[in-house]
Design an enzyme around this catalytic site. Structure first.
Site, PDB file in Angstrom:
ATOM      1  N   HIS A  17      -8.377  10.252   4.858  1.00 51.59           N
ATOM      2  CA  HIS A  17      -8.091   9.228   3.848  1.00 51.59           C
ATOM      3  C   HIS A  17      -8.300   9.835   2.470  1.00 51.59           C
ATOM      4  O   HIS A  17      -9.313  10.497   2.225  1.00 51.59           O
ATOM      5  CB  HIS A  17      -9.002   8.008   4.015  1.00 51.59           C
ATOM      6  CG  HIS A  17      -8.499   6.804   3.274  1.00 51.59           C
ATOM      7  ND1 HIS A  17      -8.595   6.683   1.911  1.00 51.59           N
ATOM      8  CD2 HIS A  17      -7.873   5.680   3.711  1.00 51.59           C
ATOM      9  CE1 HIS A  17      -8.056   5.531   1.534  1.00 51.59           C
ATOM     10  NE2 HIS A  17      -7.611   4.902   2.603  1.00 51.59           N
ATOM     11  N   HIS A  62     -10.670   9.914   8.471  1.00 52.44           N
ATOM     12  CA  HIS A  62     -10.547   8.460   8.510  1.00 52.44           C
ATOM     13  C   HIS A  62     -10.019   7.920   9.831  1.00 52.44           C
ATOM     14  O   HIS A  62     -10.554   6.952  10.359  1.00 52.44           O
ATOM     15  CB  HIS A  62      -9.638   8.009   7.369  1.00 52.44           C
ATOM     16  CG  HIS A  62      -9.411   6.536   7.301  1.00 52.44           C
ATOM     17  ND1 HIS A  62     -10.452   5.637   7.201  1.00 52.44           N
ATOM     18  CD2 HIS A  62      -8.260   5.787   7.309  1.00 52.44           C
ATOM     19  CE1 HIS A  62      -9.966   4.404   7.153  1.00 52.44           C
ATOM     20  NE2 HIS A  62      -8.646   4.470   7.232  1.00 52.44           N
ATOM     21  N   ARG A 100      -0.481   8.192  10.108  1.00 57.09           N
ATOM     22  CA  ARG A 100      -0.364   6.728  10.196  1.00 57.09           C
ATOM     23  C   ARG A 100      -0.013   6.105   8.850  1.00 57.09           C
ATOM     24  O   ARG A 100      -0.603   6.424   7.829  1.00 57.09           O
ATOM     25  CB  ARG A 100      -1.685   6.128  10.704  1.00 57.09           C
ATOM     26  CG  ARG A 100      -1.678   4.606  10.738  1.00 57.09           C
ATOM     27  CD  ARG A 100      -2.924   4.061  11.384  1.00 57.09           C
ATOM     28  NE  ARG A 100      -4.128   4.315  10.625  1.00 57.09           N
ATOM     29  CZ  ARG A 100      -4.544   3.593   9.578  1.00 57.09           C
ATOM     30  NH1 ARG A 100      -3.809   2.591   9.126  1.00 57.09           N
ATOM     31  NH2 ARG A 100      -5.690   3.874   8.974  1.00 57.09           N
ATOM     32  N   GLU A 114       0.846  -1.199   0.000  1.00 61.20           N
ATOM     33  CA  GLU A 114       0.000   0.000   0.000  1.00 61.20           C
ATOM     34  C   GLU A 114       0.875   1.240   0.000  1.00 61.20           C
ATOM     35  O   GLU A 114       2.103   1.161   0.070  1.00 61.20           O
ATOM     36  CB  GLU A 114      -0.947  -0.019   1.206  1.00 61.20           C
ATOM     37  CG  GLU A 114      -1.922  -1.180   1.194  1.00 61.20           C
ATOM     38  CD  GLU A 114      -2.928  -1.128   2.324  1.00 61.20           C
ATOM     39  OE1 GLU A 114      -2.907  -0.140   3.088  1.00 61.20           O
ATOM     40  OE2 GLU A 114      -3.722  -2.071   2.463  1.00 61.20           O
ATOM     41  N   ARG A 118      -0.512   8.953   2.967  1.00 61.39           N
ATOM     42  CA  ARG A 118      -1.886   9.437   2.904  1.00 61.39           C
ATOM     43  C   ARG A 118      -2.031  10.956   3.013  1.00 61.39           C
ATOM     44  O   ARG A 118      -2.775  11.570   2.257  1.00 61.39           O
ATOM     45  CB  ARG A 118      -2.721   8.763   4.005  1.00 61.39           C
ATOM     46  CG  ARG A 118      -3.013   7.318   3.721  1.00 61.39           C
ATOM     47  CD  ARG A 118      -3.762   6.671   4.861  1.00 61.39           C
ATOM     48  NE  ARG A 118      -4.107   5.290   4.526  1.00 61.39           N
ATOM     49  CZ  ARG A 118      -4.698   4.458   5.372  1.00 61.39           C
ATOM     50  NH1 ARG A 118      -4.996   4.858   6.590  1.00 61.39           N
ATOM     51  NH2 ARG A 118      -4.979   3.223   4.994  1.00 61.39           N
TER      52      ARG A 118
END
Length: 436
Positions: free
Chosen positions: A225, A328, A363, A110, A267
């Site tokens: 997000h 998010h 994160r 990811e 992100r």
């Protein structure tokens, strides 16, 4: 009511904490909605794992880089090195992760990751993990679960927590006295207009912490997000288009169908580029293209996303889908140490509501489930090793002295708590700007 340990929240951290506590201890888990309506069930992409000694340094660096190097290095080390043990526990509970042809765990990648290190179950990894934990917890005779039960406050004296006041499904208030209380109340998405979180997750534990002077940390560190499905008629929550989709090759386009960004940026950085592009072109969304991903991979890895897009009138094999950033995840929270103990005695906090510094300012994708589980188990271990019973007479006196009138109006109390949390976030934002 008296129990040994009270756990407020039924997501993966609360359930895993209960599983790792002694079977002779009576445990009560209360949850604000139905037991399956926690954000743990919504996690799509997967869960990170330290897969080999050779990957440690890069995994550590990826986590630190995503967090803008504000992470607590010891917390990051604990999380990474504890991951194989957690995965072993999950497999024993029945969690079915994707395997390769030889039967070994399969890994995906990811945004923000330099290598494939994420285990997964299709595009519903959180549901797979949390449902199996729940099934296992439900076999334990020492654990009771109460649904549709809201924590309204704790009972405490001299910086020691003796339990909590709760509002039951019938609307009536009742007190649960406990030797230990664990906050596992999740995030704060319910405070935002657009969020991937369930609406009932409104930071109740944070408000209670503010009310009682319990330490908080990085309360203004909120993650947006970059890709949620855009809808003209937003439902209860925004539907997430997993980071794994981009990890497998999906592209992002502007309104003219031109690619404008590296899709695998962390992100917060990717979100900034998307918002900038939307502002520049005065659009409400950008386009995400899943067609670069092989059809079989989409059908096998992302069936839930495929079905949702279809229900919204989009065929991902023939056209792009509209996506937009939304709130998010909450990196900040109640300040805890490496064993998830708060600054108040006999009170722990685990999962998204806690802040041990592992995520820093942002994160890294798929670290949330792992972090929640690792530090929930550490909390359970410390409670087990240092178990100390509280004075029942003191707890009874505190219950008797409580003025219940301040909790009777549920709507008024909820607004009060919402305002307290928002005020604290804004104050932290203002202080951060002053220090720049």
């Amino acid at each position: 009511m008296k129990t040994d340990i009270l756990i407020v929240g039924s997501g993966c951290s609360g359930l895993y904490c209960a599983l790792n506590l002694p079977r002779e201890k009576q445990i009560l888990i209360v949850t604000k909605s139905e037991v399956t309506k926690s954000d743990s069930f919504l996690a799509q992409g997967g869960m990170c794992m330290w897969k080999a000694e050779s990957d440690y340094d890069s995994y550590f660096e990826d986590t630190m880089k995503a967090g803008h190097y504000e992470n607590d290095k010891r917390s990051v080390e604990i999380m990474i090195k504890s991951s194989p043990d957690v995965v072993k526990d999950l497999v024993e509970c029945g969690a079915d992760f994707e395997r390769d042809e030889e039967g070994n765990l399969a890994f995906t990648k990811e945004g923000g990751h330099s290598d494939k290190r994420i285990i997964f179950h299709k595009d519903v990894t959180g549901k797979e993990i949390t449902s199996k934990l729940l099934e296992t917890v439900r076999t334990l005779s020492n654990v009771t679960i109460l649904e549709n039960t809201t924590m309204v406050d704790i009972i405490e004296k001299d910086n020691t927590c003796y339990g909590a006041w709760l509002r039951g499904e019938d609307g009536k208030l009742f007190c649960v006295k406990a030797d230990y209380t664990v906050f596992a109340t999740g995030g704060i998405g319910g405070l935002y207009k657009h969020s991937t979180n369930y609406r009932h997750l409104t930071g109740d534990a944070l408000a209670v912490a503010l009310k009682h002077g319990i330490g908080l940390k990085n309360i203004n560190y909120v993650q947006i997000h970059p890709t949620t499905f855009f809808s003209q008629n937003p439902k209860e929550r925004c539907f997430l288009i997993s980071e794994s989709v981009r990890g497998e090759g999906a592209k992002l386009y502007d309104k003219d169908m031109n690619r404008f960004v590296d899709e695998l940026l962390p992100r917060d950085i990717l979100t900034g580029h998307i918002l900038e592009q939307m502002k520049k072109q005065q659009t409400e969304f950008v386009w995400e293209d899943l067609r670069p991903i092989p059809r079989e991979e989409v059908e096998n890895h992302f069936p839930n996303i495929l079905q949702y897009c279809k229900s919204e009138g989009y065929d991902v094999f023939e056209e792009c889908i509209p996506v937009v950033p939304a709130q998010h995840y909450f990196m900040g929270g109640i300040q805890v140490d490496y064993e998830s103990a708060t600054t108040m005695k006999h009170l722990y906090a685990v999962g998204e509501t806690a802040c041990n510094g592992v995520h820093g300012k942002n994160r890294l994708a798929s670290n949330s489930l792992l972090e929640s589980l690792v530090f929930a188990k550490r909390a359970a271990f410390q409670m087990t090793q240092e178990y100390e019973r509280l004075d029942n007479a003191q707890a009874d006196a505190l219950e008797a002295d409580t003025d219940l009138s301040v909790y009777e109006d549920a709507g008024k109390l909820a607004k009060e708590y919402h305002d307290m949390v928002w005020d604290a976030i804004r104050k932290a934002d203002a202080q951060a700007k002053e220090q720049q």
